[in-house]
Design a protein around this motif. Structure first.
Motif, short mmCIF file in Angstrom:
data_model
loop_
_atom_site.label_atom_id
_atom_site.label_comp_id
_atom_site.label_asym_id
_atom_site.label_seq_id
_atom_site.Cartn_x
_atom_site.Cartn_y
_atom_site.Cartn_z
N LYS A 146 57.13 44.27 41.36
CA LYS A 146 57.30 45.42 42.24
C LYS A 146 57.64 46.64 41.38
O LYS A 146 58.15 46.49 40.26
N LYS A 147 57.37 47.81 41.95
CA LYS A 147 57.50 49.05 41.19
C LYS A 147 58.83 49.15 40.44
O LYS A 147 58.86 49.47 39.25
N GLU A 148 59.92 48.87 41.16
CA GLU A 148 61.24 49.07 40.55
C GLU A 148 61.42 48.21 39.29
O GLU A 148 61.86 48.70 38.24
N GLU A 149 61.03 46.92 39.40
CA GLU A 149 61.17 46.03 38.25
C GLU A 149 60.19 46.39 37.13
O GLU A 149 60.53 46.31 35.95
N LEU A 150 58.99 46.76 37.54
CA LEU A 150 58.01 47.14 36.51
C LEU A 150 58.53 48.33 35.72
O LEU A 150 58.41 48.37 34.49
N GLY A 191 54.70 39.66 45.34
CA GLY A 191 55.25 40.57 44.34
C GLY A 191 56.48 40.00 43.65
O GLY A 191 57.09 40.64 42.80
N ASN A 192 56.83 38.76 44.01
CA ASN A 192 58.00 38.10 43.41
C ASN A 192 57.66 37.48 42.06
O ASN A 192 56.52 37.54 41.60
N ASN A 193 58.66 36.86 41.48
CA ASN A 193 58.44 36.09 40.26
C ASN A 193 59.21 34.79 40.42
O ASN A 193 60.43 34.77 40.42
#
Ligand SMILES: *[C@@H]1O[C@H](CO)[C@@H](O)[C@H](O)[C@H]1NC(C)=O
Length: 165
Positions: free
Chosen positions: A113-117, A102-104
């Motif tokens: 991840k949900k928060e960043e999305l 889920g990293n970049n």
């Protein structure tokens, strides 16, 4: 509707019954549903009413049947929910290089991840689909590499996985 058109519909119903309503391994061919479908057709045919009356009574039903059958035959299968298992394998083969866990690994702040999305307005299957298809910033486009079904599956996989990484 002309006789020919009715005949075509009837043939379609009969064929459909023969090919689709017979459950493999079940009782001899000619399952009850097929028989009843054919019986309906015969009923519609043998109706002695004048042509105009039988036409107006039969046509809408016939058209509905014909369209339904057409959709069933052309569709092959009903529209199924996205295949998350296929989505996962597409992800592992095409996305994990940069998005493992889920990293970049290219732009660390743009995790999937949900928060960043949510932060970047991508917590949305449509937005993810668009980004995968066309690319965005340093992320490559996959529209030429993956088919629409695979993109749909991987977008659904990413969306579903976003709060679970
Ligand atoms: C993802 O990043 C976190 C910290 O940012 C790190 O702890 C974790 O090991 C990374 N996961 C993978 C699979 O690289």
């Amino acid at each position: 509707m002309s006789r020919t058109a009715c005949l075509t519909v009837a043939a379609g119903v009969a064929l459909y019954g023969a090919s689709c309503f017979v459950v493999p391994g079940s009782a001899p061919r000619g399952a009850p549903l097929m028989n009843s479908a054919m019986a309906d057709v015969e009923l519609a045919f043998s109706a002695p009413a004048p042509e105009s009356a039988s036409t107006s009574a039969f046509s809408p039903l016939a058209m509905g049947l014909a369209l339904g059958l057409l959709a069933a035959v052309l569709g092959g299968r009903p529209a199924l929910a996205a295949d998350l298992e296929n989505g996962e394998s597409i992800f592992l083969g095409n996305c994990a290089a940069c998005h493992a866990g889920g990293n970049n690994s290219v732009r660390a702040e743009k995790k999937i991840k949900k928060e960043e999305l949510i932060t970047y307005g991508k917590y949305d299957i449509g937005a993810i689909t668009t980004q995968v298809t066309n690319g965005y910033g340093a992320m490559p486009a996959f529209g030429e590499k993956l088919g629409p079904d695979d993109i749909d599956d991987v977008a659904n996989y990413v969306y579903n996985k976003a709060d679970k990484w």
